[in-house]
Each structure stands twice: as C-alpha cells, then as structure tokens.
Design a protein around this motif. Sequence first.
Motif, PDB file in Angstrom:
ATOM      1  N   ASP A  12       0.695  -1.118  -0.149  1.00  0.00           N
ATOM      2  CA  ASP A  12       0.119  -0.034   0.072  1.00  0.00           C
ATOM      3  C   ASP A  12       0.922   1.342  -0.196  1.00  0.00           C
ATOM      4  N   ASP A  13       2.305   1.125   0.138  1.00  0.00           N
ATOM      5  CA  ASP A  13       3.093   2.393  -0.002  1.00  0.00           C
ATOM      6  C   ASP A  13       3.609   2.566  -1.359  1.00  0.00           C
ATOM      7  N   PRO A  14       2.992   3.659  -2.040  1.00  0.00           N
ATOM      8  CA  PRO A  14       3.569   3.969  -3.521  1.00  0.00           C
ATOM      9  C   PRO A  14       4.880   3.826  -3.612  1.00  0.00           C
ATOM     10  N   ASP A  15       5.787   4.607  -2.632  1.00  0.00           N
ATOM     11  CA  ASP A  15       7.086   4.486  -2.828  1.00  0.00           C
ATOM     12  C   ASP A  15       7.791   2.954  -2.984  1.00  0.00           C
ATOM     13  N   ILE A  16       7.160   2.216  -2.128  1.00  0.00           N
ATOM     14  CA  ILE A  16       7.857   0.738  -2.042  1.00  0.00           C
ATOM     15  C   ILE A  16       7.099   0.148  -3.407  1.00  0.00           C
ATOM     16  N   THR A  18       6.773   1.632  -6.342  1.00  0.00           N
ATOM     17  CA  THR A  18       7.720   2.262  -7.320  1.00  0.00           C
ATOM     18  C   THR A  18       9.187   1.627  -7.529  1.00  0.00           C
ATOM     19  N   LEU A  19       9.741   1.507  -6.024  1.00  0.00           N
ATOM     20  CA  LEU A  19      11.062   0.924  -5.882  1.00  0.00           C
ATOM     21  C   LEU A  19      11.175  -0.421  -6.560  1.00  0.00           C
ATOM     22  N   ASP A  22      10.115  -0.939 -10.366  1.00  0.00           N
ATOM     23  CA  ASP A  22      11.387  -0.387 -11.219  1.00  0.00           C
ATOM     24  C   ASP A  22      12.368  -1.290 -11.160  1.00  0.00           C
ATOM     25  N   MET A  57       0.759  -5.772   5.921  1.00  0.00           N
ATOM     26  CA  MET A  57       0.087  -4.570   6.619  1.00  0.00           C
ATOM     27  C   MET A  57      -0.888  -3.844   5.617  1.00  0.00           C
ATOM     28  N   ALA A  83       7.303  -4.905   7.289  1.00  0.00           N
ATOM     29  CA  ALA A  83       8.161  -4.243   8.500  1.00  0.00           C
ATOM     30  C   ALA A  83       7.944  -4.955   9.773  1.00  0.00           C
ATOM     31  N   LYS A 104      11.451  -5.090   6.177  1.00  0.00           N
ATOM     32  CA  LYS A 104      11.799  -4.035   5.949  1.00  0.00           C
ATOM     33  C   LYS A 104      12.390  -3.272   6.931  1.00  0.00           C
ATOM     34  N   PRO A 105      13.473  -2.242   6.843  1.00  0.00           N
ATOM     35  CA  PRO A 105      13.670  -1.817   5.624  1.00  0.00           C
ATOM     36  C   PRO A 105      14.653  -2.746   4.807  1.00  0.00           C
TER      37      PRO A 105
ATOM     38  N   ILE B  18      14.305   7.069 -10.333  1.00  0.00           N
ATOM     39  CA  ILE B  18      13.178   7.333  -9.400  1.00  0.00           C
ATOM     40  C   ILE B  18      13.496   7.885  -8.084  1.00  0.00           C
ATOM     41  N   ARG B  51       6.161   4.268   7.031  1.00  0.00           N
ATOM     42  CA  ARG B  51       6.489   4.278   5.584  1.00  0.00           C
ATOM     43  C   ARG B  51       7.946   4.492   5.418  1.00  0.00           C
ATOM     44  N   LYS B  53      10.189   4.587   7.145  1.00  0.00           N
ATOM     45  CA  LYS B  53      11.354   3.557   7.962  1.00  0.00           C
ATOM     46  C   LYS B  53      11.326   2.189   6.571  1.00  0.00           C
ATOM     47  N   GLY B  54      10.135   1.963   6.242  1.00  0.00           N
ATOM     48  CA  GLY B  54      10.268   0.595   5.461  1.00  0.00           C
ATOM     49  C   GLY B  54      10.827   1.046   3.970  1.00  0.00           C
ATOM     50  N   THR B  57      15.789   2.972   3.301  1.00  0.00           N
ATOM     51  CA  THR B  57      17.046   2.144   2.940  1.00  0.00           C
ATOM     52  C   THR B  57      16.953   1.463   1.738  1.00  0.00           C
ATOM     53  N   TYR B  59      16.056   2.640  -0.754  1.00  0.00           N
ATOM     54  CA  TYR B  59      16.458   3.899  -1.759  1.00  0.00           C
ATOM     55  C   TYR B  59      17.627   4.417  -1.370  1.00  0.00           C
TER      56      TYR B  59
END
Lengths: 244, 104
Positions: A12-16, A18-19, A22, A57, A83, A104-105, B18, B51, B53-54, B57, B59
């Motif tokens: 549900d985290d857009p940044d994850i 994308t990462l 990609d 989650m 996480a 995570k991380p 990105i 988020r 935190k997750g 790292t 990136y």
Amino acid sequence: MTTQDHILVVDDDPDICTLVSDFLEKNGFKVSVAMDGKGLQEVLSNSSIDLIVLDLMLPDEDGLVLCRNLRSRSNIPVVILSAKGGEMDRIIGLEMGADDYLPKPFHPRELLARVKSVLRRARTQPEDSLESEQNACYRFAGWTLDVPTRQLYSPSGDKIFLSGGEFSLIMVFLNYPNRVLPRDQLLTFAHGREIEPFDRTIDMQVSRLRKRLQDDPKSPSLIKTVRSVGYVFSARVERGEPVS
Amino acid sequence: MVEPDRISVVIDQDLESILPGYLANRQKDLLQITKDLQTGDFVSLQTMGHRMKGSGTGYGLNEVSKIGQEMEEAAKAHDGEQISKLAAELTTYLQCIDIVYKEL
C-alpha cells in the motif's frame, strides 16, 4: 529467470511499489502492482503470475490471511516483504505458506536475489505438490482422515462427521504433529484470523474434536493441553494415498 | 549562521530515475507533518513514519529509515515535540545531501 516471469507486487506504499517494480523491471521481469487485497485478486484473475511480493499490513486485508488463502488454492510462490520483522512474524509468515520473508527496511538487490532464488526452487518442485496434498490421506493412532472426501474413519472403521472448523483444525494438527502450537497460532492457521482477548474459539473446537476422536478430555492422549500456551497433537502421522 | 556540512550519499545508479520522485515525496511529507501536528493526527504521522522506515534504506537513504522509525515511535507516544525535532532533522538532511550515483 526468463524475461517472461511476471511478478505481482502488493504493497500500500506507493514508494515501495515504485522501488520494487522499477528495480525488478530493470532486471528483466514483467511487473504488476496492487495496493490492497482486492487489487491482488483482480490481477490474479486477469493475469498469469509467477511470483508475488506481498506486504502484510494492507488496508483491507491481513497479508497473512491472503498468503494462507493463496497457498490453499495455488502454487504461486510468495515472498513476504514486511515491516513486521520479528522472529515470530517471520516464522508465522513462512508457516502460512510464504516461500521467503524479507523484513523492511530492505535492499532491492537482496529482494532481487531472493526472488530469483524462490523462482529457481519453484521450478525444481513438482507442479502438482498442492494437488497431492489435497488428495492425501492421513493415518494416526488407528484413525484415518481422507482429505478429498473430508471423511474421518475411526480405528473400527466408523465414519465420523467433522464440521468445517473441526476439519481445518485437525488438518493443522496433522501437518504439525508432536509440536506445541500456541492457541493464537492455531486460530491463525485454522481460520486465518487473529485471536482476541478472551477468545475461546480454539478451546471449544479442541474440545469438540476430542469428542470426535474419543479422546478423554480429563486425560487426553491425542490432543494434549500445554497449560497457558496451547496444544500439542501427540501421535505419529503418516501421509498416503486417499481412501476413495 | 553556520551552514551545515554537506553529506555525500552514494546511491545505486539503478535508482537514478526514481530517487528524485522519492525525495520530492519526502518534501510533501514535511508539509503533511506540519498539518498533522496542527490537527493532532498521530495516526497519519505514525503511518508516515512507518512508511519512511520501510522505504528509506531501499532507496539508499538509511537516514530516512532511521528518522522514520523514530517518528513512528514518537507518533505512537503522541510526542509532538519529538516529531517536530525529527521533521527539522529530515529537513536538514534533505537540504544537505549530495547524491552520487554509482554502479554497485
């Protein structure tokens, strides 16, 4: 890996999203993304997926329940990316059917290595392993459970009726014999939900299952109580061909 | 006024396309933190910290993960003062980093 491998990333985290998408695409994978459990089901019904990277989650559903449901009906490998990185979280995740667990991380290169490794392993396993499990027959202490018909036979050959909940519970015991199973874990394994304060569901189902198995509740020989913890199924279990 | 030291961060060149988007999202987070502190929305702050935190790292920005973890804990404790400090820390960090992309 082949360029055809199709990975579904559920987070549900857009940044994850994308990462991971990609990074995997740059390394030759086709990637689809879902932000929740509903999205996961939509992608699965429209695409052929080779592996799922699953967060636990999610906003609409518990990832562990999704993982368990996935495993009950498919062989698609699952890598949990969460996480929730504690030892028990990882153990439960793997026991709910995940093929790997990365807390995570995380570093995307490590995720990539694990995805490749899980895909390699999946290819070396027979495709019908799930089917064979669902067509199995379990024998223990003179009893027989025929999984395809969900029929329990007593040592004297009588057919014993099991409710859906009792069947789910005995399947957990038969898959984890001679091992202490905490009550919360039993509830998650058998019913895919978390225990709530004063929740006696498992105790009541164990009590009913003991009756079916003619196991004396005052001195049980099959399902033994481990005080303040849970239960242990105490029998040698053999898996074989179905009765029918 | 003393300028803070520059911080050189080496990032996997596979992330070059990105990372700018990720850094822009953290700037948005800083604006959101101010709003959430004003409204006392600690649930939103906890999610944001969780988020960060997750993802940090992943990136290549371990410091973002560290700040995110501390923010998640501070939000759980409804500690607005600590969250303000962490937001200032994140602001400084984002202003001071010099990204160097390398094949890792």
